[in-house]
Design a protein around this motif. Sequence first.
Motif, PDB file in Angstrom:
ATOM      1  N   VAL A 634     -22.077  23.431  63.667  1.00 18.13           N
ATOM      2  CA  VAL A 634     -20.656  23.573  63.999  1.00 18.13           C
ATOM      3  C   VAL A 634     -20.238  22.186  64.456  1.00 18.13           C
ATOM      4  O   VAL A 634     -20.628  21.724  65.529  1.00 18.13           O
ATOM      5  N   LEU A 635     -19.465  21.508  63.607  1.00 18.90           N
ATOM      6  CA  LEU A 635     -19.226  20.083  63.804  1.00 18.90           C
ATOM      7  C   LEU A 635     -17.796  19.736  64.198  1.00 18.90           C
ATOM      8  O   LEU A 635     -17.492  18.560  64.392  1.00 18.90           O
ATOM      9  N   SER A 636     -16.956  20.734  64.305  1.00 16.17           N
ATOM     10  CA  SER A 636     -15.581  20.452  64.683  1.00 16.17           C
ATOM     11  C   SER A 636     -15.327  20.968  66.092  1.00 16.17           C
ATOM     12  O   SER A 636     -15.242  22.185  66.310  1.00 16.17           O
ATOM     13  N   GLY A 637     -15.232  20.057  67.041  1.00 18.79           N
ATOM     14  CA  GLY A 637     -14.905  20.462  68.405  1.00 18.79           C
ATOM     15  C   GLY A 637     -13.539  21.104  68.464  1.00 18.79           C
ATOM     16  O   GLY A 637     -13.309  22.052  69.227  1.00 18.79           O
ATOM     17  N   SER A 638     -12.619  20.609  67.655  1.00 19.42           N
ATOM     18  CA  SER A 638     -11.260  21.154  67.662  1.00 19.42           C
ATOM     19  C   SER A 638     -11.251  22.587  67.118  1.00 19.42           C
ATOM     20  O   SER A 638     -10.657  23.497  67.712  1.00 19.42           O
ATOM     21  N   LEU A 639     -11.949  22.823  65.981  1.00 17.84           N
ATOM     22  CA  LEU A 639     -11.976  24.177  65.420  1.00 17.84           C
ATOM     23  C   LEU A 639     -12.744  25.128  66.323  1.00 17.84           C
ATOM     24  O   LEU A 639     -12.395  26.309  66.450  1.00 17.84           O
ATOM     25  N   ASN A 640     -13.809  24.629  66.935  1.00 12.04           N
ATOM     26  CA  ASN A 640     -14.552  25.489  67.852  1.00 12.04           C
ATOM     27  C   ASN A 640     -13.686  25.869  69.045  1.00 12.04           C
ATOM     28  O   ASN A 640     -13.687  27.024  69.507  1.00 12.04           O
ATOM     29  N   PHE A 641     -12.920  24.892  69.567  1.00 13.20           N
ATOM     30  CA  PHE A 641     -11.992  25.190  70.665  1.00 13.20           C
ATOM     31  C   PHE A 641     -10.971  26.231  70.212  1.00 13.20           C
ATOM     32  O   PHE A 641     -10.672  27.200  70.947  1.00 13.20           O
ATOM     33  N   VAL A 642     -10.433  26.022  69.006  1.00  7.18           N
ATOM     34  CA  VAL A 642      -9.402  26.942  68.502  1.00  7.18           C
ATOM     35  C   VAL A 642      -9.931  28.366  68.417  1.00  7.18           C
ATOM     36  O   VAL A 642      -9.322  29.321  68.929  1.00  7.18           O
ATOM     37  N   PHE A 643     -11.120  28.541  67.789  1.00  2.00           N
ATOM     38  CA  PHE A 643     -11.609  29.897  67.576  1.00  2.00           C
ATOM     39  C   PHE A 643     -12.262  30.502  68.815  1.00  2.00           C
ATOM     40  O   PHE A 643     -12.389  31.727  68.925  1.00  2.00           O
ATOM     41  N   ASN A 644     -12.643  29.668  69.771  1.00  4.28           N
ATOM     42  CA  ASN A 644     -13.115  30.196  71.055  1.00  4.28           C
ATOM     43  C   ASN A 644     -11.962  30.650  71.929  1.00  4.28           C
ATOM     44  O   ASN A 644     -12.121  31.505  72.801  1.00  4.28           O
ATOM     45  N   THR A 645     -10.799  30.040  71.710  1.00  2.72           N
ATOM     46  CA  THR A 645      -9.628  30.350  72.538  1.00  2.72           C
ATOM     47  C   THR A 645      -8.760  31.428  71.921  1.00  2.72           C
ATOM     48  O   THR A 645      -8.113  32.223  72.621  1.00  2.72           O
ATOM     49  N   PHE A 646      -8.732  31.505  70.601  1.00  7.20           N
ATOM     50  CA  PHE A 646      -7.861  32.446  69.890  1.00  7.20           C
ATOM     51  C   PHE A 646      -8.348  33.887  70.060  1.00  7.20           C
ATOM     52  O   PHE A 646      -9.537  34.177  69.968  1.00  7.20           O
ATOM     53  N   ASN A 647      -7.396  34.775  70.360  1.00  5.27           N
ATOM     54  CA  ASN A 647      -7.667  36.227  70.418  1.00  5.27           C
ATOM     55  C   ASN A 647      -6.362  36.973  70.176  1.00  5.27           C
ATOM     56  O   ASN A 647      -5.332  36.364  69.865  1.00  5.27           O
ATOM     57  N   ASP A 648      -6.415  38.281  70.377  1.00  5.65           N
ATOM     58  CA  ASP A 648      -5.216  39.072  70.080  1.00  5.65           C
ATOM     59  C   ASP A 648      -4.140  38.956  71.150  1.00  5.65           C
ATOM     60  O   ASP A 648      -3.054  39.506  71.014  1.00  5.65           O
ATOM     61  N   ALA A 649      -4.436  38.186  72.228  1.00  4.98           N
ATOM     62  CA  ALA A 649      -3.441  38.025  73.290  1.00  4.98           C
ATOM     63  C   ALA A 649      -2.624  36.745  73.141  1.00  4.98           C
ATOM     64  O   ALA A 649      -1.639  36.548  73.855  1.00  4.98           O
ATOM     65  N   VAL A 650      -3.054  35.837  72.270  1.00  9.62           N
ATOM     66  CA  VAL A 650      -2.320  34.573  72.053  1.00  9.62           C
ATOM     67  C   VAL A 650      -2.104  34.372  70.555  1.00  9.62           C
ATOM     68  O   VAL A 650      -2.789  34.978  69.728  1.00  9.62           O
ATOM     69  N   THR A 651      -1.154  33.522  70.236  1.00 12.29           N
ATOM     70  CA  THR A 651      -0.912  33.255  68.812  1.00 12.29           C
ATOM     71  C   THR A 651      -1.773  32.073  68.350  1.00 12.29           C
ATOM     72  O   THR A 651      -2.121  31.187  69.132  1.00 12.29           O
TER      73      THR A 651
END
Length: 814
Positions: A634-651
């Motif tokens: 997993v080489l994208s810190g930005s994508l990892n941040f995005v998918f670790n933060t994204f859920n059904d409570a935020v857009t």
Amino acid sequence: MKVLKFGGTSVANPENIRKVKAIVQNLGNQKSAVVVSAFGGVTDLLLNTSKLASEQNQDYKKTLQEIENRHIGAIKELIPVQNQSAVLSKVKSDLNVLETLLEGSFLIGELTPKLSDKIVSYGELLSAYIISEFFKSEGLDAIFKDSRELIITDDNYGKANVDFKKTNTHCNTFFKSNQHDVVLLPGFVASSDSGDSTTLGRGGSDYTAAIIAAAENVDILEIWTDVSGMYTANPKLVKQAKCVSNISYEEAMELSHFGAKVLYPPTIQPVLGKEIPIAIKNTFDPENPGTLIAKNNNGNGKTVRGISHVDDICLLSLEGPGMIGIPGISKRFFETLSLKNISVVLITQASSEHSICVGISDDDAQKAEKAVNEAFEYEMATKKIKPVIVEKDLTIVALVGDNMKSHQGLSGKMFSTLGKNNVNIRAIAQGASERNISAVIRKEDVKKALNSLHETFFEENIKQLNLFVMGVGNVGSKFLEQIRQQKKYLKDELKLNVRVIGISNSRNMVFNENGVALNDWNTLLSQGEKADKQAFFDRVKLLNFRNSVFVDNTANEEVSKSYPDYLRNSISVVTCNKIACSSDYAYYKELKQLAKKYNAPFLFETNVGAGLPIIDTLKHLIASGDKVKKIQAVLSGSLNFVFNTFNDAVTFHDVVKEAQEQGYTEPDPTIDLSGIDVMRKILILARESGHELNIEDIENEAFLPKESLDTNSNEAFFESLKKYEANFQKMYKEAAGANSKLKYVAQFEEGKAKVGLQKIPKGHDFYNLEGSDNIVLFFTERYPNQPLIIKGAGAGADVTASGIFADIIRIGNY
């Protein structure tokens, strides 16, 4: 009796002459002979005036007037009004004679060596007379004595040879009868047997003082100048140069021969036989002990005592098959040069006898070329010897030390140091005494060469790195701050002196040869000149500093295309810009080869994983003989941040926006979310593993809608994310329903690479990867089942800057 000599700078103006008087006055009633040079710059003015006159250029009168003004002004400032009349009368009388001599040269349109000596002698004659009258007016028991009445030479005008027998007799007779405390003598001047004025060569005032010191067998000879002794290198070129407290006669001769201008080379000869010590002292810092030159004064066994250089050298090379085994070739070659009065300063000859190479002054190059070609005209016509080869604009650098002969490896250390800094050596010479090692280099490299050698041999292993930083946004500004904070630690603990010499952003650039002040770089940059990538490179090349490093903190493709220019000039490149290493394979390979060829590290650790040692670890695996079988990451810190933060409570839109604001994404977030950034990273890892791969060879399973990928601005991109929010929520729910997490994964196996969004189940190494962290799994022959894992923060300005910093330290330890 004591003999003191004061150089041109010491008597350059009335203020300095008062300092000379104070030094002499401090001797009390001790008898002394004080030898002085012409007022600073006057000898050059006299030479220029005589040249103009001989060319029948009326401008000689303006220069003559300048000379007159200098001396008349000094009299009026130094001599009390009531005593000025007689002094002015004598000086004006001498100046009238000088004017007559110059008029003669003007009328005949010629300047003979004999006439030149007569003209330039007036510099010392006038200064010594004026200073003697000043001393008298100040209450010193002083007298003026014309050195031409003491020092007798042959008629080799310009650099006359001293008749020591007659000179010593004259000196002994005069000083034995002298009743005055201070005798003022003009340096540089002498006279022939026939009574004509002669000179002892430029710098000959030192020689005058040594001749008198030896004749009178004094206890010490003091040479007063504008520096506090002889230095380990020229302090004007090497800021870290140190004063040498004591040195042997032989070492001093070598250093002075090779350009240490504080001492005229022949000076040591008269005092050497009588073992009279020479003290080099500073007129402007008289309490400083300076340098003592004496017998066996070789600095407690230190090997290299100094590094010196001779400018304006050219190499004259004679070569050809007709030289091999033929006696007399060398004799004819050197005899030809000797007959033209050409001095040879360096000699080197191939053991095959195929060539002879000598170093001579640039001024003699044309004369030497013509003479040698004429002398060997027959051999050249029959193709036995080639026409003489002349290479100009060169400099000799030399290591000097009495104890060098007893230490192995000095030559290798010297040449290795020069080679690492792209200083090409044109010729090498080492005397049988092994007291010096000389190398001929390009004139433009002399400052870099001297500083590199001084760092190697004198600076307690402290290595100076000179950084040129392009890009001072989030990463660049953090990098500069880290350098500022750690500067003292680097110097004290790692023996690295890191200086930032140049800084550029897209608007401005600023340079400071002594280092840009990092506590105020922002202000200095805003006031700098207009930014220009080519001009930036040209300045780096022109400065030609040792251990130069170009640091690219941009994501600019044009900047990445400039790397070959830096590497070809032995300028290391450190970059977080992934474009170069992920561009066409041929270009990547070219950069790697240039780095090897020109001995300039090309480091890009931050291309993958920011500050994580991923590439460095991979390099060590390969170097140790291991082979990579598979890479999962997993080489994208930005994508990892995005998918670790994204859920059904935020857009999804809000999460990506937050990632951009926190600096996890590139300025253009589509680079991260399209997967191109991850593709570049896995491509770089594949290449560093030894595989030939291009970006087009990587399979990309995009998760963004095509409309989002095709947007041409950040505003349009973020608007498209709002439009497809339902799609993103669906992806999240499907993963959550499968008790998995979404991770953007890169994989390389069996020569093939792919990237894409995957559902990672519980228990997998990727499942608990938090925030913006990266993780890499190396499956190798040595790690076949349980991979080597590297994990940690893989995005953010601070960690990326620290990764660049780590590459700088690697270069420092290189």
